[in-house]
Design a protein around this motif. Structure first.
Motif, mmCIF file in Angstrom:
data_model
loop_
_atom_site.group_PDB
_atom_site.id
_atom_site.type_symbol
_atom_site.label_atom_id
_atom_site.label_comp_id
_atom_site.label_asym_id
_atom_site.label_seq_id
_atom_site.Cartn_x
_atom_site.Cartn_y
_atom_site.Cartn_z
ATOM 1 N N GLN A 361 0.836 -1.197 0.000
ATOM 2 C CA GLN A 361 0.000 0.000 0.000
ATOM 3 C C GLN A 361 0.875 1.253 0.000
ATOM 4 O OE1 GLN A 361 -3.662 -0.249 2.600
ATOM 5 N NE2 GLN A 361 -2.412 -1.787 3.634
ATOM 6 N N PHE A 362 0.937 1.920 -1.133
ATOM 7 C CA PHE A 362 1.607 3.206 -1.176
ATOM 8 C C PHE A 362 0.677 4.267 -0.595
ATOM 9 C CE2 PHE A 362 4.068 0.909 -4.364
ATOM 10 C CZ PHE A 362 5.359 1.301 -4.022
ATOM 11 N N ASN A 363 1.257 5.238 0.064
ATOM 12 C CA ASN A 363 0.496 6.253 0.784
ATOM 13 C C ASN A 363 0.048 7.355 -0.167
ATOM 14 O OD1 ASN A 363 -0.579 8.079 2.572
ATOM 15 N ND2 ASN A 363 1.359 8.540 3.616
ATOM 16 N N LEU A 364 -1.182 7.263 -0.628
ATOM 17 C CA LEU A 364 -1.722 8.257 -1.558
ATOM 18 C C LEU A 364 -2.011 9.584 -0.870
ATOM 19 C CD1 LEU A 364 -2.011 5.568 -3.097
ATOM 20 C CD2 LEU A 364 -4.187 6.381 -3.979
ATOM 21 N N ASN A 365 -1.943 9.606 0.464
ATOM 22 C CA ASN A 365 -2.187 10.831 1.239
ATOM 23 C C ASN A 365 -0.916 11.331 1.919
ATOM 24 O OD1 ASN A 365 -5.385 9.541 2.472
ATOM 25 N ND2 ASN A 365 -4.890 10.445 0.506
ATOM 26 N N HIS A 366 0.228 11.071 1.329
ATOM 27 C CA HIS A 366 1.515 11.440 1.934
ATOM 28 C C HIS A 366 1.560 12.943 2.208
ATOM 29 C CE1 HIS A 366 5.760 11.289 2.846
ATOM 30 N NE2 HIS A 366 5.830 10.003 2.513
ATOM 31 N N VAL A 367 2.155 13.329 3.342
ATOM 32 C CA VAL A 367 2.249 14.751 3.683
ATOM 33 C C VAL A 367 3.264 15.480 2.810
ATOM 34 C CG1 VAL A 367 1.449 14.498 6.064
ATOM 35 C CG2 VAL A 367 3.883 14.185 5.543
ATOM 36 N N ASP A 368 4.200 14.734 2.214
ATOM 37 C CA ASP A 368 5.143 15.329 1.273
ATOM 38 C C ASP A 368 4.463 15.395 -0.095
ATOM 39 O OD1 ASP A 368 8.279 15.849 0.657
ATOM 40 O OD2 ASP A 368 7.350 14.722 -0.988
ATOM 41 N N GLU A 369 4.287 16.610 -0.615
ATOM 42 C CA GLU A 369 3.502 16.799 -1.832
ATOM 43 C C GLU A 369 4.080 16.042 -3.018
ATOM 44 O OE1 GLU A 369 0.619 18.132 -2.372
ATOM 45 O OE2 GLU A 369 0.326 18.718 -0.285
ATOM 46 N N LYS A 370 5.407 16.010 -3.144
ATOM 47 C CA LYS A 370 6.023 15.348 -4.292
ATOM 48 C C LYS A 370 5.785 13.836 -4.235
ATOM 49 C CE LYS A 370 10.444 16.052 -4.627
ATOM 50 N NZ LYS A 370 11.747 16.704 -4.917
ATOM 51 N N ARG A 371 5.885 13.262 -3.064
ATOM 52 C CA ARG A 371 5.626 11.832 -2.915
ATOM 53 C C ARG A 371 4.138 11.525 -3.070
ATOM 54 N NH1 ARG A 371 9.932 8.788 -0.943
ATOM 55 N NH2 ARG A 371 11.791 10.082 -0.648
ATOM 56 N N ARG A 372 3.308 12.393 -2.548
ATOM 57 C CA ARG A 372 1.864 12.198 -2.712
ATOM 58 C C ARG A 372 1.500 12.152 -4.197
ATOM 59 N NH1 ARG A 372 -3.169 14.966 -0.007
ATOM 60 N NH2 ARG A 372 -1.707 15.137 1.725
ATOM 61 N N GLU A 373 2.035 13.091 -4.957
ATOM 62 C CA GLU A 373 1.724 13.151 -6.385
ATOM 63 C C GLU A 373 2.183 11.881 -7.095
ATOM 64 O OE1 GLU A 373 2.639 15.932 -10.337
ATOM 65 O OE2 GLU A 373 3.365 16.545 -8.342
ATOM 66 N N LEU A 374 3.357 11.381 -6.727
ATOM 67 C CA LEU A 374 3.872 10.182 -7.375
ATOM 68 C C LEU A 374 3.060 8.949 -6.986
ATOM 69 C CD1 LEU A 374 6.036 8.722 -9.065
ATOM 70 C CD2 LEU A 374 7.374 8.489 -6.937
ATOM 71 N N PHE A 375 2.855 8.744 -5.700
ATOM 72 C CA PHE A 375 2.180 7.534 -5.245
ATOM 73 C C PHE A 375 0.721 7.503 -5.694
ATOM 74 C CE2 PHE A 375 5.295 7.577 -1.431
ATOM 75 C CZ PHE A 375 6.303 7.071 -2.242
ATOM 76 N N ALA A 376 0.114 8.684 -5.850
ATOM 77 C CA ALA A 376 -1.277 8.753 -6.298
ATOM 78 C C ALA A 376 -1.414 8.564 -7.801
ATOM 79 C CB ALA A 376 -1.897 10.087 -5.879
ATOM 80 N N ASN A 377 -0.292 8.505 -8.506
ATOM 81 C CA ASN A 377 -0.311 8.322 -9.955
ATOM 82 C C ASN A 377 -0.474 6.836 -10.263
ATOM 83 O OD1 ASN A 377 0.605 7.967 -12.738
ATOM 84 N ND2 ASN A 377 1.292 10.091 -12.610
ATOM 85 N N LYS A 378 -1.554 6.487 -10.916
ATOM 86 C CA LYS A 378 -1.838 5.084 -11.225
ATOM 87 C C LYS A 378 -0.718 4.449 -12.049
ATOM 88 C CE LYS A 378 -5.141 2.284 -13.877
ATOM 89 N NZ LYS A 378 -6.379 2.329 -14.696
ATOM 90 N N ASP A 379 -0.118 5.211 -12.962
ATOM 91 C CA ASP A 379 0.957 4.657 -13.783
ATOM 92 C C ASP A 379 2.138 4.203 -12.929
ATOM 93 O OD1 ASP A 379 -0.076 4.854 -16.460
ATOM 94 O OD2 ASP A 379 0.139 7.028 -16.309
ATOM 95 N N PHE A 380 2.429 4.934 -11.855
ATOM 96 C CA PHE A 380 3.516 4.521 -10.966
ATOM 97 C C PHE A 380 3.200 3.170 -10.346
ATOM 98 C CE2 PHE A 380 4.961 4.231 -6.542
ATOM 99 C CZ PHE A 380 6.330 4.165 -6.752
ATOM 100 N N ARG A 381 1.986 2.993 -9.863
ATOM 101 C CA ARG A 381 1.612 1.732 -9.212
ATOM 102 C C ARG A 381 1.603 0.580 -10.221
ATOM 103 N NH1 ARG A 381 -2.077 5.435 -7.268
ATOM 104 N NH2 ARG A 381 -3.869 4.437 -8.293
ATOM 105 N N ILE A 382 1.193 0.868 -11.451
ATOM 106 C CA ILE A 382 1.236 -0.157 -12.500
ATOM 107 C C ILE A 382 2.681 -0.583 -12.759
ATOM 108 C CG2 ILE A 382 0.868 -0.567 -14.969
ATOM 109 C CD1 ILE A 382 -1.637 1.192 -14.772
ATOM 110 N N GLY A 383 3.584 0.401 -12.805
ATOM 111 C CA GLY A 383 4.984 0.087 -13.027
ATOM 112 C C GLY A 383 5.552 -0.803 -11.937
ATOM 113 N N VAL A 384 5.246 -0.482 -10.677
ATOM 114 C CA VAL A 384 5.709 -1.305 -9.562
ATOM 115 C C VAL A 384 5.171 -2.728 -9.696
ATOM 116 C CG1 VAL A 384 5.564 -1.653 -7.066
ATOM 117 C CG2 VAL A 384 5.972 0.641 -7.979
ATOM 118 N N SER A 385 3.898 -2.840 -10.037
ATOM 119 C CA SER A 385 3.285 -4.154 -10.150
ATOM 120 C C SER A 385 3.951 -5.002 -11.231
ATOM 121 C CB SER A 385 1.786 -4.007 -10.446
ATOM 122 O OG SER A 385 1.130 -5.253 -10.383
#
Length: 642
Positions: A361-385
C-alpha cells in the motif's frame, strides 16, 4: 445446523426482513429431561447450583453436532502469543452474540436472540431474547443489559470501534420488556445484522448491568472516588480494568466479570501471565439434540509464550489439541505433516477468506507533496506491479502454492472478476519502464529512477516481520526485483505500535499487510475503497468518510468519493441483491483506479487437531469477521474415549 427448541410440540419463528418475511417451522421431540456435565453434580447436590433445568432458559438453543453426540470431560490445550494476544480467545470463547453465522457462512441465524424483525426502512431492528437466559453467575440476562451497553458506549470518552459509537449513524435502544428491545438508528442500516453476526457482535452482549454499573458514575455516585482508591485516575480506566475484554492493555483479566459464553474466565490473561484458562459455564444456554447441556469440554488451557518456536514445538509434541493461529504457516506445513504420527494429531483444511499473501500500500495521502503526487499516480503503481516476479515469490516462499493475484475477491466469491484479479500481474520490465515514464520519473545513468525534477527517489516500505514470518522472505525478494527495475527500496522493519502510530501522521511511503476481504467483500472493503483505518493507502480519506480525526481528514478525489457514496447506499439498503449490485460498482471503480498492489492468492490453509478430538468440521472457512473456529461450534467438540 442449529435449531431453537421449544418447551413442547411445534412452534414458529418469524424473522422479518423489511416487507419480506420467512416463516421457519421446526419440530423437536419433547425431551424427558436435560443432562449436565458430571463435574457439576456435586455442586447441584450441595445446593451451590440449581438443577440443570432451572439453569437453562425456557427454550435453550438445540445444536446438532457435526458428527455425533459427544461425551463430557477433558481440557482443550492451545497457546497464545504473548499477554496481549486476545484474538484467539475471541475466536474460541467469545463468539456468542445476539445472532451468528451458520457453519457455511451463508445465513444469519438465531443465538441469544430467538427472533428479530426489521422495519421496511432498515432503521428499526426489534429483537426477542430467549426467556430465562442467565449470566454465568446466575443473574438474569435481559434487555436492560443491552441498553446499558449502548448507554456506556455513548460516553464520549469510553469505547470505540462499535456500531454503538458511529457518529454518522447514531443508535438508541428502546427496552420493550425484559426479553424484547429495539435498536433504532438515525439513518437506515442495512449492514447491522452482519456486524452483529460477526466477531464484533460480542460487544453489545458483554456488559452485565448489575455488575458493571458499580463503576459508572451515572449509577454509582462514588464511582470516581472508588476508581482513585483502586489506583485509577478516571472511572473510565477503572471500568476498562473491570469490564473490558479487548483493550490494548486489559484482555480477559477479570474472573468476576459475568459472561454468556460456554466457558468463563478462570485464570485471567494479564501482561505477565504464563497461561490463561477458562472453565465450564454452568448456566450455558445451549444443549445438544439429546438434551445434554453444552459445552462437552470442561476447560480451555492457553499457554502464553512470546516464542513461535516454543508454540510450534508444543504442537509437534502433542501438547496442543486444536490450533491454527500463529503456527499454521507455509514454512511449518511440511514439519507438521511429517510429525502427525509422533504428535498424535491430524491436519485439517482451512479455506482462507484472505485474497492475498501480501498487500503493498503506497500512501496516496503522503504529507510530502512530491511523494503524494507520485504515489497517487496510477501509472507509478502499475509500473511497480509489473516489476514483481510473482511466480518467483510463489515458488521460493510458498513452495509453488498459490497464483499471481491482485486485490480482488477470491475465486470462490460471487464477486470474483478474473480481469481485476489478474491485471498488471505479468512480470514485464518493459511495461514497467513505460509506466514509470508516463508517471514522470526519470532514469539516471546509474539506472535508478529519480523524481521528475531530478531529485533522488528512495522509497521506504514499513513491515512487521514478527506478524508474518514469510513477509521477510517476500519483501527481500521484492526489494531485489524492484531494485533490478530501477527503484531504490529500503525495508523498514518496525514494532507494531510504531507501525500504527505512523498512519495518522501521513509521513510514510508504504506499508504492507495481509489481503483481507477475499470472501467478506462487503464487510471488509479496505483494499477496494478507503473505508477505515486499515485502508492505509487512503488513510486520511477514510477519516473524512467516517467523520473521525477531523484534524487530519481530507476530502477524497472524485472516484474515491463516488465509492463512498455507493457504500453509504449499501449501508442504507435492506435488500441483499441491491447491496450486491452496489458493491459490484465499487469494485469496478477499484479495478479502474488500482489503488493497491497484491502479490499472490494464498494456498489452502490448515489446522492441527488431536486425533481423539471430534465434531471438528473440515474444511473450515477461515476469517476474522467470521471468527474461525467460533462458527463451527467448539462447544460441541469433544474428546473421544479410547
Amino acid at each position: 445446523m442449529i435449531k431453537t427448541r421449544p418447551p413442547r410440540g411445534k412452534y414458529s419463528v418469524r424473522v422479518a426482513f423489511g416487507a419480506m418475511a420467512t416463516a421457519l417451522m421446526l419440530t423437536t421431540a419433547a425431551l424427558a429431561q436435560y443432562q449436565q456435565a458430571p463435574e457439576l453434580d456435586a455442586q447441584v447436590e450441595s445446593g451451590a447450583l440449581p438443577p440443570v433445568e432451572e439453569r437453562l432458559p425456557a427454550n435453550p438453543l438445540v445444536v446438532e453436532p457435526v458428527d455425533s453426540v459427544g461425551t463430557y470431560g477433558g481440557t482443550w490445550r492451545s497457546a497464545l502469543r504473548g499477554g496481549l494476544d486476545n484474538a484467539w480467545i475471541a475466536r474460541t470463547v467469545a463468539y456468542d452474540g445476539l445472532v451468528r453465522y451458520d457453519r457455511e457462512w451463508k445465513e444469519i441465524i438465531p443465538n441469544l436472540a430467538e427472533s428479530w424483525e426489521v422495519s421496511p426502512d432498515s432503521r428499526t431492528y426489534t429483537f426477542k431474547l430467549r426467556e430465562g437466559l442467565k449470566w454465568n453467575n446466575g443473574t438474569p440476562f435481559t434487555s436492560a443489559d443491552i441498553a446499558f451497553a449502548a448507554e456506556l458506549f455513548s460516553e464520549p470518552s469510553y469505547g470505540a470501534g462499535t456500531f454503538m459509537k458511529n457518529p454518522n449513524n447514531p443508535v438508541s435502544v428502546e427496552v420493550i420488556d425484559d426479553t424484547s428491545f429495539r435498536f433504532v438508528f438515525e439513518h437506515p442500516n442495512g449492514l447491522i445484522m452482519d456486524d452483529l453476526a460477526s466477531v464484533n457482535g460480542f460487544t453489545v452482549v458483554s456488559l452485565n448491568k448489575e455488575y458493571c454499573s458499580q463503576f459508572y458514575p451515572k449509577y454509582n455516585p462514588d464511582a470516581v472516588a472508588n476508581a482513585k482508591a483502586a489506583g485509577f485516575e478516571t472511572w473510565e480506566l477503572h471500568m476498562t480494568d473491570r469490564c473490558s475484554w479487548a483493550t490494548e492493555t486489559i484482555r480477559w483479566a477479570n474472573p468476576d466479570l459475568p459472561m454468556m459464553n460456554a466457558w468463563m474466565i478462570d485464570e485471567p490473561l494479564t501482561g505477565d501471565a504464563t497461561r490463561a484458562s477458562f472453565k465450564r459455564n454452568p448456566y450455558y444456554w445451549k444443549v445438544d439434540t439429546e438434551g445434554n447441556q453444552l459445552p462437552y469440554i470442561d476447560r480451555l488451557d492457553m499457554r502464553v509464550s512470546d516464542s513461535l518456536e516454543e508454540i510450534t514445538l508444543m504442537a509437534l509434541n502433542g501438547e496442543i489439541d486444536f490450533q491454527d493461529r500463529h503456527i499454521a504457516t507455509v514454512a511449518n506445513q511440511p514439519l507438521f505433516f511429517d510429525g502427525q504420527e509422533g504428535g498424535d494429531y491430524r491436519l485439517g483444511a482451512n479455506v482462507p477468506s484472505s485474497m492475498n499473501t501480501l498487500m503493498l500500500q503506497f500512501n496516496l495521502n503522503h504529507v510530502d507533496e512530491k511523494r503524494r503526487e507520485l504515489f497517487a499516480n496510477k501509472d507509478f503503481r502499475i509500473g511497480v506491479s509489473h516489476l514483481l516476479d510473482r511466480q518467483e515469490i510463489i515458488d521460493v516462499v510458498f513452495t509453488g502454492q498459490g497464483e499471481p493475484f491482485q486485490a480482488a475477491p477470491r475465486p470462490e466469491s460471487p464477486f470474483y472478476d478474473a480481469e481485476m484479479a489478474k491485471q498488471y500481474t505479468e512480470f514485464d520490465p518493459e511495461a514497467a519502464e513505460a509506466a514509470f515514464t508516463a508517471a514522470g520519473l526519470k532514469k539516471g545513468g546509474d539506472g535508478v529512477y529519480a523524481f521528475a525534477d531530478g531529485s533522488p527517489l528512495k522509497i521506504t516500505i514499513d513491515m512487521i516481520s514478527s506478524f508474518r514470518s514469510e513477509w521477510v522472505d517476500m519483501m527481500e525478494l521484492m526489494q531485489l526485483q524492484l531494485e533490478a527495475g530501477g527503484l531504490d527500496i529500503e525495508l523498514n522493519n518496525i514494532d507494531r505500535t510504531l507501525y500504527y502510530d505512523k498512519r495518522p501522521t501521513g509521513d510514510f511511503d508504504a506499508q504492507i499487510w495481509q489481503g483481507d476481504g477475499g470472501l467478506d467483500v462487503i464487510q471488509e472493503p479496505r483494499y477496494y475503497m478507503a473505508s477505515g483505518d486499515e485502508s492505509v493507502w487512503g488513510y486520511r480519506w477514510a477519516q473524512w468518510f467516517n467523520g473521525s480525526r477531523p484534524e487530519i481528514a481530507e476530502e477524497p478525489v472524485a472516484w474515491a468519493k463516488e465509492q463512498m457514496d455507493l457504500y453509504n447506499q449499501i449501508r442504507a439498503e435492506g435488500d441483499p441483491a441491491k447491496r450486491t449490485e452496489l458493491m459490484k460498482q465499487i469494485l469496478a471503480i477499484a479495478k479502474e483506479n488500482f489503488p493497491v498492489i497484491g502479490v499472490s492468492l494464498p494456498g489452502e490453509g490448515y489446522y492441527i487437531a488431536k486425533n481423539n478430538m471430534r465434531n471438528i468440521a473440515e474444511p473450515m472457512l477461515h476469517a476474522y469477521l467470521y471468527p474461525t473456529p467460533g462458527p463451527y461450534d467448539p462447544f460441541q467438540w469433544y474428546f473421544a474415549q479410547e
